[in-house]
Design a protein around this motif. Structure first.
Motif, PDB file in Angstrom:
ATOM      1  N   ALA A 129      60.058  16.972  44.512  1.00 62.09           N
ATOM      2  CA  ALA A 129      60.609  18.221  45.070  1.00 62.09           C
ATOM      3  C   ALA A 129      61.913  18.568  44.363  1.00 62.09           C
ATOM      4  N   HIS A 130      62.296  19.860  44.440  1.00 66.94           N
ATOM      5  CA  HIS A 130      63.547  20.200  43.761  1.00 66.94           C
ATOM      6  C   HIS A 130      64.739  20.282  44.705  1.00 66.94           C
ATOM      7  N   ASP A 131      64.505  20.188  46.010  1.00 64.17           N
ATOM      8  CA  ASP A 131      65.687  20.115  46.875  1.00 64.17           C
ATOM      9  C   ASP A 131      65.492  19.047  47.937  1.00 64.17           C
ATOM     10  N   LEU A 132      66.621  18.618  48.481  1.00 63.41           N
ATOM     11  CA  LEU A 132      66.602  17.441  49.347  1.00 63.41           C
ATOM     12  C   LEU A 132      66.194  17.731  50.786  1.00 63.41           C
ATOM     13  N   SER A 133      66.135  19.014  51.178  1.00 61.93           N
ATOM     14  CA  SER A 133      65.941  19.271  52.607  1.00 61.93           C
ATOM     15  C   SER A 133      64.565  18.852  53.131  1.00 61.93           C
ATOM     16  N   MET A 134      63.476  19.260  52.471  1.00 58.45           N
ATOM     17  CA  MET A 134      62.147  18.936  52.991  1.00 58.45           C
ATOM     18  C   MET A 134      61.755  17.479  52.713  1.00 58.45           C
ATOM     19  N   VAL A 135      62.275  16.941  51.634  1.00 57.55           N
ATOM     20  CA  VAL A 135      61.960  15.553  51.261  1.00 57.55           C
ATOM     21  C   VAL A 135      62.382  14.577  52.355  1.00 57.55           C
ATOM     22  N   LYS A 136      63.445  14.959  53.064  1.00 54.26           N
ATOM     23  CA  LYS A 136      63.995  14.114  54.131  1.00 54.26           C
ATOM     24  C   LYS A 136      62.932  13.786  55.181  1.00 54.26           C
ATOM     25  N   HIS A 137      62.098  14.772  55.507  1.00 56.92           N
ATOM     26  CA  HIS A 137      61.135  14.590  56.591  1.00 56.92           C
ATOM     27  C   HIS A 137      59.954  13.710  56.210  1.00 56.92           C
ATOM     28  N   ILE A 138      59.684  13.603  54.944  1.00 57.62           N
ATOM     29  CA  ILE A 138      58.464  12.884  54.546  1.00 57.62           C
ATOM     30  C   ILE A 138      58.745  11.542  53.861  1.00 57.62           C
ATOM     31  N   SER A 139      59.957  11.366  53.311  1.00 52.97           N
ATOM     32  CA  SER A 139      60.184  10.182  52.451  1.00 52.97           C
ATOM     33  C   SER A 139      60.748   8.976  53.192  1.00 52.97           C
ATOM     34  N   ASN A 140      60.258   7.799  52.819  1.00 51.18           N
ATOM     35  CA  ASN A 140      60.883   6.559  53.280  1.00 51.18           C
ATOM     36  C   ASN A 140      62.094   6.256  52.402  1.00 51.18           C
ATOM     37  N   ARG A 141      61.897   6.449  51.096  1.00 47.86           N
ATOM     38  CA  ARG A 141      63.013   6.277  50.143  1.00 47.86           C
ATOM     39  C   ARG A 141      63.047   7.506  49.243  1.00 47.86           C
ATOM     40  N   VAL A 142      64.217   7.738  48.655  1.00 46.67           N
ATOM     41  CA  VAL A 142      64.372   8.906  47.781  1.00 46.67           C
ATOM     42  C   VAL A 142      65.061   8.479  46.488  1.00 46.67           C
ATOM     43  N   ALA A 143      64.534   8.967  45.358  1.00 50.39           N
ATOM     44  CA  ALA A 143      65.183   8.772  44.053  1.00 50.39           C
ATOM     45  C   ALA A 143      65.716  10.132  43.606  1.00 50.39           C
ATOM     46  N   VAL A 144      66.960  10.173  43.190  1.00 53.62           N
ATOM     47  CA  VAL A 144      67.546  11.422  42.690  1.00 53.62           C
ATOM     48  C   VAL A 144      67.573  11.333  41.163  1.00 53.62           C
ATOM     49  N   MET A 145      66.903  12.287  40.524  1.00 56.86           N
ATOM     50  CA  MET A 145      66.859  12.268  39.047  1.00 56.86           C
ATOM     51  C   MET A 145      67.823  13.283  38.474  1.00 56.86           C
ATOM     52  N   GLN A 190      72.931   9.896  54.881  1.00 55.44           N
ATOM     53  CA  GLN A 190      74.154   9.590  55.644  1.00 55.44           C
ATOM     54  C   GLN A 190      75.313   9.198  54.739  1.00 55.44           C
ATOM     55  N   LYS A 191      74.998   8.505  53.646  1.00 60.44           N
ATOM     56  CA  LYS A 191      76.087   8.011  52.809  1.00 60.44           C
ATOM     57  C   LYS A 191      75.707   8.093  51.326  1.00 60.44           C
ATOM     58  N   PRO A 192      75.605   9.307  50.800  1.00 61.24           N
ATOM     59  CA  PRO A 192      75.273   9.423  49.372  1.00 61.24           C
ATOM     60  C   PRO A 192      76.420   8.862  48.537  1.00 61.24           C
ATOM     61  N   LEU A 193      76.096   8.081  47.515  1.00 61.46           N
ATOM     62  CA  LEU A 193      77.160   7.458  46.726  1.00 61.46           C
ATOM     63  C   LEU A 193      77.380   8.146  45.376  1.00 61.46           C
ATOM     64  N   HIS A 194      76.304   8.622  44.762  1.00 62.28           N
ATOM     65  CA  HIS A 194      76.476   9.233  43.431  1.00 62.28           C
ATOM     66  C   HIS A 194      77.073  10.644  43.581  1.00 62.28           C
ATOM     67  N   PRO A 195      78.058  11.006  42.748  1.00 64.01           N
ATOM     68  CA  PRO A 195      78.657  12.341  42.862  1.00 64.01           C
ATOM     69  C   PRO A 195      77.629  13.475  42.767  1.00 64.01           C
ATOM     70  N   TYR A 196      76.555  13.286  42.022  1.00 61.38           N
ATOM     71  CA  TYR A 196      75.531  14.332  41.922  1.00 61.38           C
ATOM     72  C   TYR A 196      74.786  14.488  43.250  1.00 61.38           C
ATOM     73  N   THR A 197      74.407  13.362  43.867  1.00 58.36           N
ATOM     74  CA  THR A 197      73.725  13.420  45.173  1.00 58.36           C
ATOM     75  C   THR A 197      74.649  14.066  46.205  1.00 58.36           C
ATOM     76  N   GLN A 198      75.933  13.711  46.152  1.00 63.94           N
ATOM     77  CA  GLN A 198      76.883  14.292  47.110  1.00 63.94           C
ATOM     78  C   GLN A 198      76.902  15.818  46.978  1.00 63.94           C
ATOM     79  N   ALA A 199      76.878  16.299  45.730  1.00 64.25           N
ATOM     80  CA  ALA A 199      76.898  17.751  45.509  1.00 64.25           C
ATOM     81  C   ALA A 199      75.601  18.397  45.996  1.00 64.25           C
ATOM     82  N   LEU A 200      74.460  17.763  45.701  1.00 69.57           N
ATOM     83  CA  LEU A 200      73.167  18.316  46.146  1.00 69.57           C
ATOM     84  C   LEU A 200      73.109  18.411  47.666  1.00 69.57           C
ATOM     85  N   LEU A 201      73.574  17.350  48.332  1.00 69.19           N
ATOM     86  CA  LEU A 201      73.516  17.337  49.797  1.00 69.19           C
ATOM     87  C   LEU A 201      74.477  18.354  50.404  1.00 69.19           C
ATOM     88  N   SER A 202      75.612  18.556  49.764  1.00 66.95           N
ATOM     89  CA  SER A 202      76.591  19.495  50.316  1.00 66.95           C
ATOM     90  C   SER A 202      76.079  20.933  50.238  1.00 66.95           C
TER      91      SER A 202
END
Ligand code: SF4
Length: 321
Positions: free
Chosen positions: A209-225, A241-253
């Motif tokens: 998927a290209h955004d994190l919102s829908m993936v949340k409902h279906i995934s057990n784990r998530v890889a951010v590429m 809850q606790k994204p660590l990579h600056p890119y993931t933080q930006a995507l989630l925000s």
């Protein structure tokens, strides 16, 4: 039910494409695994390599380097009977239900194609019943078998694509952006259908998927590429809850929060600049030209994907001891 058995293991996978402008490094040293019965979400902007990664994992593309093991066997070395069994067990649902289904074929024939190729029905009647059963499984009905694809809505077409994949009773399905082309109101219906089918049939999914919102409902784990590499991979809950990579933080925000008060107070992290070209990616950390924490070291050394917390892997120098 999720187990500890790994159905897919990807080790240092690279997939490069030669073009007139140079070598496009679509997937550049990616490693991960998927457990039987779980869903691994792969998320990233378009051009990050997620679709190429999914397709290389199931042998649609040959690899440039590295290996993909499905149930312990190298996907790119399968031959004869093993290859045939693999093409039955592993299916793909495509992003665009408009172009992935043949408009000249009746829906029943589209679904029956795989049944015929693998000789799974002993009579025409058995095939007809199986097609009707599959249509009902995905929320359509037997009358739809004699119609053509153009008579259906986008959501219904994606249901037909899912029925076609299910016909072969697969164990593992690559869902290649199956909801991106659909209206938002229909997206949740398709995700809920995929979740139900997973529970009923013990399926394993790689969900792109290209955004994190829908993936949340279906995934057990998530890889951010990001630009052909994995920036972060962990349990879905930990990632949100606790994204660590600056890119993931930006995507989630960037994901809107339904509560207007929370949304107003939320700090949106702006990503600078565009995604660089995978033909000429930045040296060192590929995210450095857009990262607000970048240092000189980030320009020189490519960060390795390392386990920072249990089951939480991040590729970023910020977390080096
Ligand atoms: Fe940012 Fe450096 Fe971490 Fe890359 S390695 S994400 S540039 S801090």
């Amino acid at each position: 039910m999720e187990s500890t058995e790994k159905i897919l293991e990807v080790n240092h996978l690279k997939k490069y494409f030669k073009s007139g402008k140079g070598t496009l490094k679509a997937v550049d040293d990616v490693s991960f695994f998927i457990r039987k019965g779980e869903t691994l979400g792969i998320v990233g902007e378009s051009g990050c390599g997620k679709t190429t990664c999914g397709r290389t994992c199931i042998g649609i593309y040959d690899r440039t380097a590295g290996e993909v093991l499905y149930k312990g066997k190298d996907v790119h070395k399968l031959k004869g009977r093993e290859k045939k069994a693999f093409t039955k067990e592993v299916q793909i649902i495509f992003q665009d239900p408009y172009s992935s289904l043949d408009p000249k074929m009746k829906v029943g024939d589209i679904i029956a194609e795989g049944l015929r190729a693998h000789q799974l029905c002993s009579s025409k009647e058995e095939e007809r019943q199986r097609v009707h059963q599959l249509l009902e499984t995905v929320g359509l009905n037997s009358e739809h078998a004699t119609r053509y694809v153009h008579e259906f809505s986008g959501g219904q077409r994606q249901r037909i694509g899912i029925a076609r994949a299910l016909a072969l009773e697969p164990d593992f399905i690559v869902c290649d952006e199956p909801i991106s082309a659909l209206d938002v109101s229909i997206q949740a219906q398709i995700v809920n259908l995929l979740i139900r089918l997973q529970k009923e049939k013990g399926l394993t999914y790689l969900f792109i998927a290209h955004d994190l919102s829908m993936v949340k409902h279906i995934s057990n784990r998530v890889a951010v590429m990001y630009l052909g590499t994995i920036a972060e991979i962990t349990d879905a809950k930990a990632l949100y809850q606790k994204p660590l990579h600056p890119y993931t933080q930006a995507l989630l925000s960037a994901i809107p929060i339904p509560d207007p008060k929370v949304e107003e107070e939320k700090q949106r992290i702006k990503l600078n600049g565009e995604l660089p070209s995978p033909i000429d990616p930045p040296a060192g950390c590929r995210f450095r030209n857009r990262c607000r924490y970048a240092t000189e070291r980030c320009a020189k050394e490519r960060p390795e994907l390392r386990e920072i917390e249990p089951n939480h892997f991040v590729a970023c120098h910020l977390y080096d001891q």
